[in-house]
Write a protein that holds these residues in place. Sequence first.
Motif, short mmCIF file in Angstrom:
data_model
loop_
_atom_site.label_atom_id
_atom_site.label_comp_id
_atom_site.label_asym_id
_atom_site.label_seq_id
_atom_site.Cartn_x
_atom_site.Cartn_y
_atom_site.Cartn_z
N PRO A 1 -2.31 2.54 4.15
CA PRO A 1 -3.61 2.51 3.47
C PRO A 1 -4.43 3.75 3.79
O PRO A 1 -4.19 4.46 4.77
N ARG B 1 -11.08 -1.57 -11.82
CA ARG B 1 -10.35 -0.54 -11.06
C ARG B 1 -10.65 0.81 -11.68
O ARG B 1 -10.45 1.03 -12.88
N LYS C 1 -0.49 1.35 0.28
CA LYS C 1 -0.98 0.00 0.49
C LYS C 1 -2.51 0.02 0.35
O LYS C 1 -3.14 1.07 0.29
N GLU C 2 -3.09 -1.17 0.32
CA GLU C 2 -4.52 -1.28 0.01
C GLU C 2 -5.36 -1.46 1.26
O GLU C 2 -4.92 -2.02 2.26
N LYS D 1 -11.57 -2.77 -2.97
CA LYS D 1 -10.20 -2.48 -2.57
C LYS D 1 -9.91 -1.02 -2.90
O LYS D 1 -10.07 -0.58 -4.04
N TYR D 2 -9.48 -0.26 -1.89
CA TYR D 2 -9.13 1.14 -2.07
C TYR D 2 -7.61 1.32 -1.93
O TYR D 2 -6.99 0.74 -1.04
N HIS D 3 -7.03 2.13 -2.81
CA HIS D 3 -5.67 2.60 -2.58
C HIS D 3 -5.55 3.97 -3.25
O HIS D 3 -6.39 4.38 -4.06
#
Length: 526
Positions: free
Chosen positions: A33, A98, A146-147, A130-132
């Motif tokens: 991540p 997103r 991964k997140e 949520k960041y990816h």
Amino acid sequence: MATSNTSPSGKRSTPAKRSKSSSTRNDMVFYLPPIIPALLMDVDDAPSNQLPFAATYKPLRVEFPKWLFSDPSEEDPETLTLYMEVLYDLASARTAMRVPVASKTWTAPIAENDLFVEVPTRYLRDGRYKYHYEVTLFNGDLTPSKELIINIDTTPPSLGQTPLFSFNPAVVRNTLTDAYFQNNDQQLIGALPPPRAEDIPPGFEGETLPYIGAAVGDVVMWYWSQDPAGNELVGRRELKTVDLGKPLEVSFPADFIRQSGNGMHFPRYEVQDRAGTALQRSMSVALNFEGTPVAARTPPSIKEASGNAFSSELKPVDASNGATVLIPASAVIEGAKTRVYWGAPGTAFAYETDTPVSPGSREYTIPKAFIAPHMNKVVEVYYHVQVEGEKPSQIHRTAVQWITGLPRTQSDQIQDGLLVLDTLSGGPATFTIGTWSHIATSQYISAWIEGVERGNVENAVILPIATEMEVPSEDTTITLGSLDKASLEKLAPLYQFRIHVRVSFDDKESWRVFPFVDATLVDSER
């Protein structure tokens, strides 16, 4: 993810370019991540990955571990794009949106200090996100990460329309007496007013809240002063799960009230949430004390701390060789010793001394080993002149902050972010860590690797390196432990793994998370 090719010389060559469509979900490698250095340290039962409020005022730095097979050029650049998915946006109640929030392209070999992007402040609003990221290599391969889920809180708690202490039992005619303390365990109990039913947010009806927005990690501070806006700190309490779902009460010890003298005083409280939003202050209640005051001497001060006569904050970096307690000149009585107390006698990591730094001095040293266990806590400091009839001085309360500048784990077997299994034929991989401020052999350290399983990357793998190990030395590099080739072979090749470290400064009562280290496992360079 591209696989390595072998040149006639045996060295790894760059992977051949292939179309993005050739990668399928089954053979895709996921990077670790993203890393957000500004995130607060996690605490039990509180939302993890909390962004401090102060970090929302400037672009948010997001960093990334170095990926394998990187070889950007003008002809074949590499690009990283960071995506944010709105899990819940409190400002608009939106979910599942997103969007790309930052991107960077490289046309030359990537320097380690250039592996970051900055997220514009317009994306740093109240909510859960949520960041990816996705990396497009020079050969066209696209690999996602991964997140990382983060929490952003920009809304301070609400103390209600009339935030005033109430007292249990009630104080008759707003006047405290000796009889009141004798009948009530030598203390005054102040209760924070619970929210009105109409102020309770949807979904919380029927629950008892200390105040609107109360959460684990919030800090409540309460004061007893001769001025309605005074800041003579009585106590500081970090909320735990047990504090939620019921009215919140705090204690004013009779000794503290007595040493403040007779007359009108103004108890009040403040609330600061874990994110550090605007400090919320209650109104003051006017209470009169008509009792037997204690003619206590004025409190000591902490030379390295900043604050006022009754309370202060101490940064451990300013007390790297210990703290210095300074008693007032009026406390010096010829021929009599003065004993200084750091913490209540008999409690964990308390310290006391009657030896000044030099004969006739008013300064007393508190060794650094007794500072670290009180980090993120409030320690009571006072003195007692050792003559008949003398009572202990008034108490000075200092809040000890966390140390900074923590070291990262190292291993000679990790080179350029790679751990190559074939190089372990001569022995295991050994992991070490450097020293830190206020290190002591009374502390404990744990370290472990977190990765994914070889042959089934859906399963997590934990490889312990050290478990609650006593810190063996204060002045040399610490060997945490070793992992042999057979243990490391449990990790999936070409996948990144993370080395975690945490340290307890207070006999395992709490743990401080140290910076993690990322690396990638490969079976062979050939």
